[in-house]
Structure formats: structure tokens, C-alpha cells
Motif scaffolding. Structure first.
Motif, PDB file in Angstrom:
ATOM      1  N   ASP A  78      42.706  41.786  47.161  1.00 45.79           N
ATOM      2  CA  ASP A  78      42.880  40.533  47.894  1.00 45.79           C
ATOM      3  C   ASP A  78      42.014  39.425  47.295  1.00 45.79           C
ATOM      4  OD1 ASP A  78      44.638  41.823  49.591  1.00 45.79           O
ATOM      5  OD2 ASP A  78      43.154  42.126  51.170  1.00 45.79           O
ATOM      6  N   VAL A  79      40.795  39.773  46.923  1.00 43.67           N
ATOM      7  CA  VAL A  79      39.899  38.782  46.314  1.00 43.67           C
ATOM      8  C   VAL A  79      40.481  38.296  44.994  1.00 43.67           C
ATOM      9  CG1 VAL A  79      37.628  38.471  45.233  1.00 43.67           C
ATOM     10  CG2 VAL A  79      37.804  39.581  47.462  1.00 43.67           C
ATOM     11  N   MET A  80      40.952  39.226  44.164  1.00 48.60           N
ATOM     12  CA  MET A  80      41.527  38.814  42.885  1.00 48.60           C
ATOM     13  C   MET A  80      42.763  37.955  43.087  1.00 48.60           C
ATOM     14  SD  MET A  80      40.895  41.976  40.222  1.00 48.60           S
ATOM     15  CE  MET A  80      41.905  43.148  41.078  1.00 48.60           C
ATOM     16  N   ALA A  81      43.608  38.296  44.066  1.00 46.67           N
ATOM     17  CA  ALA A  81      44.814  37.511  44.330  1.00 46.67           C
ATOM     18  C   ALA A  81      44.452  36.103  44.786  1.00 46.67           C
ATOM     19  CB  ALA A  81      45.674  38.208  45.377  1.00 46.67           C
ATOM     20  N   ARG A  82      43.418  35.983  45.580  1.00 50.86           N
ATOM     21  CA  ARG A  82      42.997  34.663  46.077  1.00 50.86           C
ATOM     22  C   ARG A  82      42.419  33.818  44.942  1.00 50.86           C
ATOM     23  NH1 ARG A  82      42.698  32.129  51.277  1.00 50.86           N
ATOM     24  NH2 ARG A  82      41.673  30.180  50.788  1.00 50.86           N
ATOM     25  N   VAL A  83      41.559  34.413  44.132  1.00 52.06           N
ATOM     26  CA  VAL A  83      40.949  33.685  43.016  1.00 52.06           C
ATOM     27  C   VAL A  83      42.011  33.278  42.003  1.00 52.06           C
ATOM     28  CG1 VAL A  83      39.378  33.899  41.040  1.00 52.06           C
ATOM     29  CG2 VAL A  83      38.683  34.759  43.288  1.00 52.06           C
ATOM     30  N   ASP A  84      42.920  34.182  41.709  1.00 54.21           N
ATOM     31  CA  ASP A  84      43.962  33.935  40.724  1.00 54.21           C
ATOM     32  C   ASP A  84      44.935  32.855  41.180  1.00 54.21           C
ATOM     33  OD1 ASP A  84      46.954  35.248  39.699  1.00 54.21           O
ATOM     34  OD2 ASP A  84      45.391  34.847  38.226  1.00 54.21           O
ATOM     35  N   GLY A  85      45.091  32.712  42.498  1.00 59.66           N
ATOM     36  CA  GLY A  85      46.040  31.742  43.033  1.00 59.66           C
ATOM     37  C   GLY A  85      47.329  32.386  43.479  1.00 59.66           C
ATOM     38  N   THR A 104      43.077  42.149  28.976  1.00 55.90           N
ATOM     39  CA  THR A 104      43.440  42.822  30.220  1.00 55.90           C
ATOM     40  C   THR A 104      43.017  44.279  30.166  1.00 55.90           C
ATOM     41  OG1 THR A 104      45.658  43.395  29.456  1.00 55.90           O
ATOM     42  CG2 THR A 104      45.429  41.313  30.666  1.00 55.90           C
ATOM     43  N   VAL A 105      42.799  44.832  31.353  1.00 58.36           N
ATOM     44  CA  VAL A 105      42.482  46.249  31.521  1.00 58.36           C
ATOM     45  C   VAL A 105      43.398  46.789  32.609  1.00 58.36           C
ATOM     46  CG1 VAL A 105      40.065  46.031  30.799  1.00 58.36           C
ATOM     47  CG2 VAL A 105      40.662  45.740  33.209  1.00 58.36           C
ATOM     48  N   LEU A 106      43.557  48.085  32.635  1.00 61.92           N
ATOM     49  CA  LEU A 106      44.332  48.698  33.708  1.00 61.92           C
ATOM     50  C   LEU A 106      43.418  48.904  34.901  1.00 61.92           C
ATOM     51  CD1 LEU A 106      46.502  51.270  31.742  1.00 61.92           C
ATOM     52  CD2 LEU A 106      47.203  49.075  32.713  1.00 61.92           C
ATOM     53  N   PHE A 107      43.863  48.409  36.059  1.00 65.53           N
ATOM     54  CA  PHE A 107      43.079  48.520  37.289  1.00 65.53           C
ATOM     55  C   PHE A 107      43.978  49.115  38.364  1.00 65.53           C
ATOM     56  CE2 PHE A 107      41.630  46.665  41.346  1.00 65.53           C
ATOM     57  CZ  PHE A 107      40.364  47.224  41.386  1.00 65.53           C
ATOM     58  N   GLU A 108      43.451  50.062  39.126  1.00 64.15           N
ATOM     59  CA  GLU A 108      44.242  50.719  40.160  1.00 64.15           C
ATOM     60  C   GLU A 108      44.326  49.800  41.374  1.00 64.15           C
ATOM     61  OE1 GLU A 108      42.824  54.537  41.528  1.00 64.15           O
ATOM     62  OE2 GLU A 108      44.883  55.159  41.945  1.00 64.15           O
ATOM     63  N   THR A 109      45.462  49.127  41.538  1.00 66.59           N
ATOM     64  CA  THR A 109      45.655  48.170  42.618  1.00 66.59           C
ATOM     65  C   THR A 109      46.156  48.827  43.905  1.00 66.59           C
ATOM     66  OG1 THR A 109      47.852  47.677  41.751  1.00 66.59           O
ATOM     67  CG2 THR A 109      46.059  46.212  41.084  1.00 66.59           C
ATOM     68  N   ALA A 110      46.672  50.010  43.800  1.00 64.23           N
ATOM     69  CA  ALA A 110      47.097  50.836  44.929  1.00 64.23           C
ATOM     70  C   ALA A 110      46.993  52.276  44.440  1.00 64.23           C
ATOM     71  CB  ALA A 110      48.527  50.497  45.343  1.00 64.23           C
ATOM     72  N   PRO A 111      46.917  53.242  45.341  1.00 63.57           N
ATOM     73  CA  PRO A 111      46.788  54.622  44.885  1.00 63.57           C
ATOM     74  C   PRO A 111      47.859  54.999  43.865  1.00 63.57           C
ATOM     75  CG  PRO A 111      46.464  54.496  47.247  1.00 63.57           C
ATOM     76  CD  PRO A 111      46.925  53.136  46.792  1.00 63.57           C
ATOM     77  N   GLY A 112      47.404  55.318  42.663  1.00 65.26           N
ATOM     78  CA  GLY A 112      48.307  55.727  41.595  1.00 65.26           C
ATOM     79  C   GLY A 112      49.004  54.598  40.862  1.00 65.26           C
ATOM     80  N   VAL A 113      48.721  53.354  41.222  1.00 71.78           N
ATOM     81  CA  VAL A 113      49.371  52.202  40.590  1.00 71.78           C
ATOM     82  C   VAL A 113      48.356  51.490  39.703  1.00 71.78           C
ATOM     83  CG1 VAL A 113      50.564  50.008  40.957  1.00 71.78           C
ATOM     84  CG2 VAL A 113      50.926  51.910  42.551  1.00 71.78           C
ATOM     85  N   THR A 117      45.278  43.863  34.389  1.00 71.26           N
ATOM     86  CA  THR A 117      44.506  42.857  35.112  1.00 71.26           C
ATOM     87  C   THR A 117      43.573  42.163  34.132  1.00 71.26           C
ATOM     88  OG1 THR A 117      44.552  44.289  37.058  1.00 71.26           O
ATOM     89  CG2 THR A 117      42.895  42.546  37.050  1.00 71.26           C
ATOM     90  N   PRO A 118      43.473  40.830  34.183  1.00 67.71           N
ATOM     91  CA  PRO A 118      42.516  40.156  33.308  1.00 67.71           C
ATOM     92  C   PRO A 118      41.096  40.674  33.565  1.00 67.71           C
ATOM     93  CG  PRO A 118      44.018  38.559  34.264  1.00 67.71           C
ATOM     94  CD  PRO A 118      44.260  39.867  34.970  1.00 67.71           C
ATOM     95  N   LEU A 119      40.420  41.056  32.510  1.00 64.79           N
ATOM     96  CA  LEU A 119      39.076  41.616  32.637  1.00 64.79           C
ATOM     97  C   LEU A 119      38.132  40.624  33.316  1.00 64.79           C
ATOM     98  CD1 LEU A 119      37.038  43.856  32.099  1.00 64.79           C
ATOM     99  CD2 LEU A 119      36.717  42.905  29.807  1.00 64.79           C
ATOM    100  N   ARG A 120      38.239  39.349  32.984  1.00 65.04           N
ATOM    101  CA  ARG A 120      37.356  38.354  33.604  1.00 65.04           C
ATOM    102  C   ARG A 120      37.589  38.264  35.108  1.00 65.04           C
ATOM    103  NH1 ARG A 120      37.469  32.761  30.718  1.00 65.04           N
ATOM    104  NH2 ARG A 120      35.857  32.347  32.273  1.00 65.04           N
ATOM    105  N   LEU A 124      34.739  39.193  37.872  1.00 62.26           N
ATOM    106  CA  LEU A 124      34.366  38.263  38.926  1.00 62.26           C
ATOM    107  C   LEU A 124      34.457  38.936  40.296  1.00 62.26           C
ATOM    108  CD1 LEU A 124      33.543  35.476  39.943  1.00 62.26           C
ATOM    109  CD2 LEU A 124      35.951  34.792  39.788  1.00 62.26           C
ATOM    110  N   ALA A 125      35.546  39.647  40.538  1.00 63.84           N
ATOM    111  CA  ALA A 125      35.706  40.339  41.826  1.00 63.84           C
ATOM    112  C   ALA A 125      34.608  41.379  42.023  1.00 63.84           C
ATOM    113  CB  ALA A 125      37.084  40.991  41.908  1.00 63.84           C
ATOM    114  N   LEU A 126      34.261  42.114  40.977  1.00 61.32           N
ATOM    115  CA  LEU A 126      33.216  43.126  41.100  1.00 61.32           C
ATOM    116  C   LEU A 126      31.848  42.482  41.308  1.00 61.32           C
ATOM    117  CD1 LEU A 126      34.437  45.743  38.481  1.00 61.32           C
ATOM    118  CD2 LEU A 126      34.676  45.797  40.977  1.00 61.32           C
ATOM    119  N   TYR A 127      31.640  41.309  40.721  1.00 59.99           N
ATOM    120  CA  TYR A 127      30.389  40.595  40.977  1.00 59.99           C
ATOM    121  C   TYR A 127      30.330  40.162  42.451  1.00 59.99           C
ATOM    122  CZ  TYR A 127      26.615  37.335  41.119  1.00 59.99           C
ATOM    123  OH  TYR A 127      25.445  36.696  41.481  1.00 59.99           O
ATOM    124  N   ILE A 128      31.431  39.639  42.976  1.00 57.60           N
ATOM    125  CA  ILE A 128      31.470  39.247  44.388  1.00 57.60           C
ATOM    126  C   ILE A 128      31.229  40.470  45.272  1.00 57.60           C
ATOM    127  CG2 ILE A 128      32.912  38.308  46.239  1.00 57.60           C
ATOM    128  CD1 ILE A 128      34.203  36.499  44.034  1.00 57.60           C
TER     129      ILE A 128
END
Length: 133
Positions: A78-85, A104-113, A117-120, A124-128
Motif C-alpha cells: 500500500d505504501v509503495m502504491a501510494r508513493v508511486d501514484g 527492478t527487483v522481484l518483490f512478493e506483493t501477495a503470497p506467491g506473487v 518492483t523498482p528497487l528505489r 523507500l518503503a522499507l526505510y519508512i
């Protein structure tokens, strides 16, 4: 029993290989982007008390309480979606997706998915997430 062990081992090894391809997040990069893009409104500590944010209505969110408001779980996607727009509510929150492109890196956005995702954006989300109290 062997039919179960071999596929499980193969999946485990494939997961390790995939994890080896994804660079670890960089707290320094996330912090730098936070300072450049977010701190003027959300404040250095993410509490919504930045100098620009004082004049906004509604005021900027207290980013240190995101996990608390989400049952103790940090809402990374949700944080990434909000920041990204990708998702926007009301308010003065600008879209930063165009500024956070690149590797970009692969990030698990849902179980098994696994989602490219842009690394930056992830950094940013992990810093938040590190700001949670």
C-alpha cells in the motif's frame, strides 16, 4: 516420500537462486530518497510535522503509525502504491513513481506473487517501515 522431497528440495534451491539475484535493500538509498522527497511534508522522522506540511489540508500522515493502524503489520504494498501514484486519496500527496524508476527487483506483493518492483521504491518503503514505533 521421495517424490515429495525432490520437488521440495528443487523449489527450495530455486528460491535460493532467486534470492541471490535480488540485491538487498539499501537503507541509505531509502533514507536519501525520504529526505529528498518526503521529509519536507512528513518531517525528518516521518511524523507529519515537516515545514511544508504545516500548511497542507489535510495534514500529511504520521508515517510512524502505519503499522499500528494496520493491525501491527506494515502495509508495504500500500505504501509503495501510494508513493508511486498508483493509488491516491485526497490531499496534496504528489506522485513520485517517475522519480523512482530504474533497476527492478522481484518483490512478493501477495503470497506467491513475485512482482518486478523498482528497487528505489522498495528501498523507500522499507526505510519508512524502519520508522515505525
Amino acid at each position: 516420500m521421495r517424490a515429495f522431497i525432490i520437488p521440495t528440495l528443487a523449489l527450495g534451491l530455486a528460491g535460493l537462486a532467486l534470492a541471490a539475484c535480488v540485491p538487498p535493500p539499501s537503507e541509505g538509498a531509502g533514507r536519501a530518497d525520504f529526505q529528498a522527497l518526503c521529509a519536507s511534508c512528513h518531517g525528518d522522522g516521518g511524523r507529519g510535522d515537516g515545514p511544508v506540511g504545516q500548511d497542507l489540508s489535510p495534514p500529511p500522515a504520521d508515517l510512524t503509525r502505519l503499522a499500528a493502524r494496520n493491525g501491527g503489520v506494515f502495509p508495504t504494498v500500500d505504501v509503495m502504491a501510494r508513493v508511486d501514484g498508483y493509488t491516491h486519496g485526497t490531499g496534496a500527496m504528489p506522485e513520485f513513481g517517475a522519480l523512482l524508476t530504474g533497476e527492478t527487483v522481484l518483490f512478493e506483493t501477495a503470497p506467491g506473487v513475485m512482482t518486478p518492483t523498482p528497487l528505489r521504491l522498495l528501498d523507500l518503503a522499507l526505510y519508512i517501515e524502519s520508522l515505525q514505533r
